[in-house]
Every structure is written in C-alpha cells, then in structure tokens.
Scaffold this motif. Structure first.
Motif, PDB file in Angstrom:
ATOM      1  N   MET A   1       0.859  -1.171   0.000  1.00  0.00           N
ATOM      2  CA  MET A   1       0.000   0.000   0.000  1.00  0.00           C
ATOM      3  C   MET A   1       0.909   1.239   0.000  1.00  0.00           C
ATOM      4  SD  MET A   1      -3.093   0.877   2.650  1.00  0.00           S
ATOM      5  CE  MET A   1      -4.237  -0.429   2.335  1.00  0.00           C
ATOM      6  N   ARG A   3       1.832   5.396   0.330  1.00  0.00           N
ATOM      7  CA  ARG A   3       1.530   6.392   1.355  1.00  0.00           C
ATOM      8  C   ARG A   3       0.197   7.073   1.085  1.00  0.00           C
ATOM      9  NH1 ARG A   3       6.006  10.749   2.179  1.00  0.00           N
ATOM     10  NH2 ARG A   3       4.329  11.969   3.041  1.00  0.00           N
ATOM     11  N   ASP A   5      -2.384   5.795  -0.471  1.00  0.00           N
ATOM     12  CA  ASP A   5      -3.443   4.837  -0.120  1.00  0.00           C
ATOM     13  C   ASP A   5      -3.666   4.780   1.388  1.00  0.00           C
ATOM     14  OD1 ASP A   5      -3.891   4.092  -2.777  1.00  0.00           O
ATOM     15  OD2 ASP A   5      -2.393   2.488  -2.685  1.00  0.00           O
ATOM     16  N   GLN A   6      -2.587   4.790   2.131  1.00  0.00           N
ATOM     17  CA  GLN A   6      -2.698   4.747   3.585  1.00  0.00           C
ATOM     18  C   GLN A   6      -3.383   5.994   4.121  1.00  0.00           C
ATOM     19  OE1 GLN A   6       1.403   4.209   4.680  1.00  0.00           O
ATOM     20  NE2 GLN A   6       1.198   1.971   4.807  1.00  0.00           N
ATOM     21  N   ARG A   7      -2.991   7.159   3.611  1.00  0.00           N
ATOM     22  CA  ARG A   7      -3.608   8.416   4.059  1.00  0.00           C
ATOM     23  C   ARG A   7      -5.089   8.447   3.699  1.00  0.00           C
ATOM     24  NH1 ARG A   7      -0.281  10.397   7.780  1.00  0.00           N
ATOM     25  NH2 ARG A   7       1.788  10.659   6.952  1.00  0.00           N
ATOM     26  N   PHE A   8      -5.406   8.003   2.492  1.00  0.00           N
ATOM     27  CA  PHE A   8      -6.803   7.985   2.063  1.00  0.00           C
ATOM     28  C   PHE A   8      -7.618   7.046   2.944  1.00  0.00           C
ATOM     29  CE2 PHE A   8     -10.333   6.517  -0.558  1.00  0.00           C
ATOM     30  CZ  PHE A   8     -10.880   7.726  -0.917  1.00  0.00           C
ATOM     31  N   SER A   9      -7.054   5.896   3.252  1.00  0.00           N
ATOM     32  CA  SER A   9      -7.738   4.932   4.103  1.00  0.00           C
ATOM     33  C   SER A   9      -7.973   5.509   5.499  1.00  0.00           C
ATOM     34  CB  SER A   9      -6.910   3.654   4.185  1.00  0.00           C
ATOM     35  OG  SER A   9      -7.524   2.723   5.018  1.00  0.00           O
ATOM     36  N   GLU A  10      -6.951   6.163   6.058  1.00  0.00           N
ATOM     37  CA  GLU A  10      -7.091   6.784   7.376  1.00  0.00           C
ATOM     38  C   GLU A  10      -8.172   7.861   7.361  1.00  0.00           C
ATOM     39  OE1 GLU A  10      -3.235   8.281   8.389  1.00  0.00           O
ATOM     40  OE2 GLU A  10      -2.342   6.278   8.464  1.00  0.00           O
ATOM     41  N   SER A  12     -10.710   8.103   5.297  1.00  0.00           N
ATOM     42  CA  SER A  12     -12.019   7.450   5.135  1.00  0.00           C
ATOM     43  C   SER A  12     -12.532   6.921   6.461  1.00  0.00           C
ATOM     44  CB  SER A  12     -11.918   6.304   4.131  1.00  0.00           C
ATOM     45  OG  SER A  12     -11.620   6.789   2.860  1.00  0.00           O
ATOM     46  N   HIS A  13     -11.649   6.306   7.238  1.00  0.00           N
ATOM     47  CA  HIS A  13     -12.063   5.781   8.544  1.00  0.00           C
ATOM     48  C   HIS A  13     -12.469   6.916   9.475  1.00  0.00           C
ATOM     49  CE1 HIS A  13     -11.198   1.599   7.862  1.00  0.00           C
ATOM     50  NE2 HIS A  13      -9.987   1.890   7.404  1.00  0.00           N
ATOM     51  N   ARG A  14     -11.735   8.007   9.449  1.00  0.00           N
ATOM     52  CA  ARG A  14     -12.082   9.146  10.303  1.00  0.00           C
ATOM     53  C   ARG A  14     -13.422   9.742   9.893  1.00  0.00           C
ATOM     54  NH1 ARG A  14      -6.831  12.610  10.009  1.00  0.00           N
ATOM     55  NH2 ARG A  14      -8.397  14.231   9.856  1.00  0.00           N
ATOM     56  N   ASN A  16     -15.913   8.166   8.486  1.00  0.00           N
ATOM     57  CA  ASN A  16     -16.968   7.233   8.886  1.00  0.00           C
ATOM     58  C   ASN A  16     -17.282   7.327  10.369  1.00  0.00           C
ATOM     59  OD1 ASN A  16     -17.476   6.154   6.367  1.00  0.00           O
ATOM     60  ND2 ASN A  16     -15.939   4.549   6.594  1.00  0.00           N
TER      61      ASN A  16
END
Length: 50
Positions: A1, A3, A5-10, A12-14, A16
């Motif tokens: 993954m 960087r 992708d990781q930032r986007f995932s973080e 997205s979780h925030r 939600n």
C-alpha cells in the motif's frame, strides 16, 4: 500500500466515525412499517373508499 493509499484509508475511517450534526439517533422504521403506511394511503385514495 502506498503512502497515498494509507492516508486515504485513514481519512475514510475518520470520516466514517464522524456524526452528522443535527441528526438525532432516531431508529429507522422497518420496511414492513413503511409498506403498511403505503398500503393504508393507497386504500384512502381508492374510488368509493371512505
């Protein structure tokens, strides 16, 4: 993954985890309840039904 992708995932979780302002925690009506309301409304508008 990567960087990004990781930032986007973080992010997205925030997002939600956030609550929507102005919305109460009211329970969502069940499908059966909504169908009953629709059927009742249909009966009211049938010709000759009063």
């Amino acid at each position: 993954m990567t960087r990004i992708d990781q930032r986007f995932s973080e992010l997205s979780h925030r997002m939600n985890d956030l609550t929507v302002p102005g919305r109460s925690g009211a329970a969502v009506p069940s499908i059966a309840s909504l169908l009953d309301k629709v059927n009742t409304a249909k009966l009211r508008y049938q010709p000759g039904a009063r």
